[in-house]
Motif scaffolding. Structure first.
Motif, PDB file in Angstrom:
ATOM      1  N   ALA A  19      -1.323   7.815   2.516  1.00  0.00           N
ATOM      2  CA  ALA A  19      -0.589   6.554   2.567  1.00  0.00           C
ATOM      3  C   ALA A  19       0.700   6.558   1.751  1.00  0.00           C
ATOM      4  N   LEU A  25       2.316   7.642   7.626  1.00  0.00           N
ATOM      5  CA  LEU A  25       0.970   7.102   7.831  1.00  0.00           C
ATOM      6  C   LEU A  25       0.848   6.548   9.242  1.00  0.00           C
ATOM      7  N   TYR A  29      -1.611   8.260  11.897  1.00  0.00           N
ATOM      8  CA  TYR A  29      -2.698   7.420  12.397  1.00  0.00           C
ATOM      9  C   TYR A  29      -2.640   7.331  13.926  1.00  0.00           C
ATOM     10  N   PHE A  64      -8.391   7.099   2.986  1.00  0.00           N
ATOM     11  CA  PHE A  64      -6.983   6.809   2.754  1.00  0.00           C
ATOM     12  C   PHE A  64      -6.665   7.267   1.338  1.00  0.00           C
ATOM     13  N   VAL A  67      -3.014   5.446  -2.087  1.00  0.00           N
ATOM     14  CA  VAL A  67      -2.725   4.059  -1.737  1.00  0.00           C
ATOM     15  C   VAL A  67      -2.162   3.347  -2.966  1.00  0.00           C
ATOM     16  N   TYR A  70      -2.809  -2.712  -1.157  1.00  0.00           N
ATOM     17  CA  TYR A  70      -3.641  -3.009   0.010  1.00  0.00           C
ATOM     18  C   TYR A  70      -2.834  -3.158   1.293  1.00  0.00           C
ATOM     19  N   GLN A  72      -0.415  -1.555   2.429  1.00  0.00           N
ATOM     20  CA  GLN A  72      -0.114  -0.270   3.060  1.00  0.00           C
ATOM     21  C   GLN A  72      -1.125   0.102   4.139  1.00  0.00           C
ATOM     22  N   ILE A  73      -2.374  -0.255   3.921  1.00  0.00           N
ATOM     23  CA  ILE A  73      -3.445   0.241   4.795  1.00  0.00           C
ATOM     24  C   ILE A  73      -4.197  -0.852   5.537  1.00  0.00           C
ATOM     25  N   GLU A  74      -3.930  -2.106   5.230  1.00  0.00           N
ATOM     26  CA  GLU A  74      -4.735  -3.204   5.780  1.00  0.00           C
ATOM     27  C   GLU A  74      -4.854  -3.136   7.301  1.00  0.00           C
ATOM     28  N   TYR A  76      -4.814  -0.667   9.207  1.00  0.00           N
ATOM     29  CA  TYR A  76      -5.524   0.531   9.677  1.00  0.00           C
ATOM     30  C   TYR A  76      -7.026   0.491   9.365  1.00  0.00           C
ATOM     31  N   ILE A  86     -10.964   4.770  -0.334  1.00  0.00           N
ATOM     32  CA  ILE A  86      -9.558   4.574  -0.658  1.00  0.00           C
ATOM     33  C   ILE A  86      -9.336   5.160  -2.049  1.00  0.00           C
TER      34      ILE A  86
END
Length: 193
Positions: A19, A25, A29, A64, A67, A70, A72-74, A76, A86
């Motif tokens: 991430a 990312l 993904y 992930f 990181v 949050y 950044q990845i929420e 996904y 994470i």
């Protein structure tokens, strides 16, 4: 890396996403999901397809790494059954997930880890080499992340442990070594699932 090595045999599918760079990312993904769905469904990727696939294939781990927050990845994160890990240096910027703090290695574990990464004891099983491993482990206070970075620096630059120490202690420190030094024994590192 630790989670991947530990859990690979427990899961049918393991997905690993870095991430650090949002564009990378997104690209990684999308490519991963597209490849997976093309293999299983022989069709183009649509938004909910991956979650549908996860509903049918519950033996999955999604990791992930790096990181920062949050957001950044929420988008996904799966809405269906899948285990998620994470890794972060900033656990306070993530929701209140259960945390696993990584403790320092014992001196023996640290030497074993460094030897496995650098693969040197098998070549020269002598007291000098063992002392070099112990000194490297001790220099980084047996901290797994700092030792990982030191080993990576040694491998990438094709250094011996004595040459690494020469750089580490006797020259203006290159950026990569400065990054290693930021990790003190007090630096919190957490894995969150």
């Amino acid at each position: 890396q630790f989670a991947y090595e530990q859990y690979l045999t427990h899961y049918q599918y393991v997905f690993w996403f870095d991430a650090r760079n949002p564009e990378q990312l997104e690209k990684h993904y999308s490519q991963t999901v597209q490849s997976l769905l093309t293999i299983h469904y022989r069709k183009e990727y649509e938004n909910d397809d991956f979650n549908d696939w996860l509903q049918q294939n519950t033996n999955c781990l999604i990791i992930f790494v790096h990181v920062e927050n949050y957001d950044q990845i929420e988008k996904y994160l799966p809405t269906s059954q899948a285990d998620v890990i994470i890794t972060t240096q900033n656990p306070e910027k993530l929701p209140n997930y259960p945390r696993i703090l990584i403790e320092k290695f014992t001196p023996e574990e640290a030497c074993h880890y460094v030897n496995n990464r650098l693969n040197i004891l098998g070549e020269r099983d002598d007291i000098d080499t063992q002392v070099q491993l112990e000194n490297l482990a001790k220099a980084f206070h047996y901290h797994p992340r700092a030792l990982s970075r030191a080993c990576r620096y040694i491998i990438r630059n094709k250094l011996s442990i004595p040459h690494f120490f020469q750089l580490y202690f006797h020259t203006p420190q290159p950026k990569a070594i400065e990054d290693i030094l930021k990790l003190t024994p007090q630096t919190p590192i957490s894995l969150t699932d």
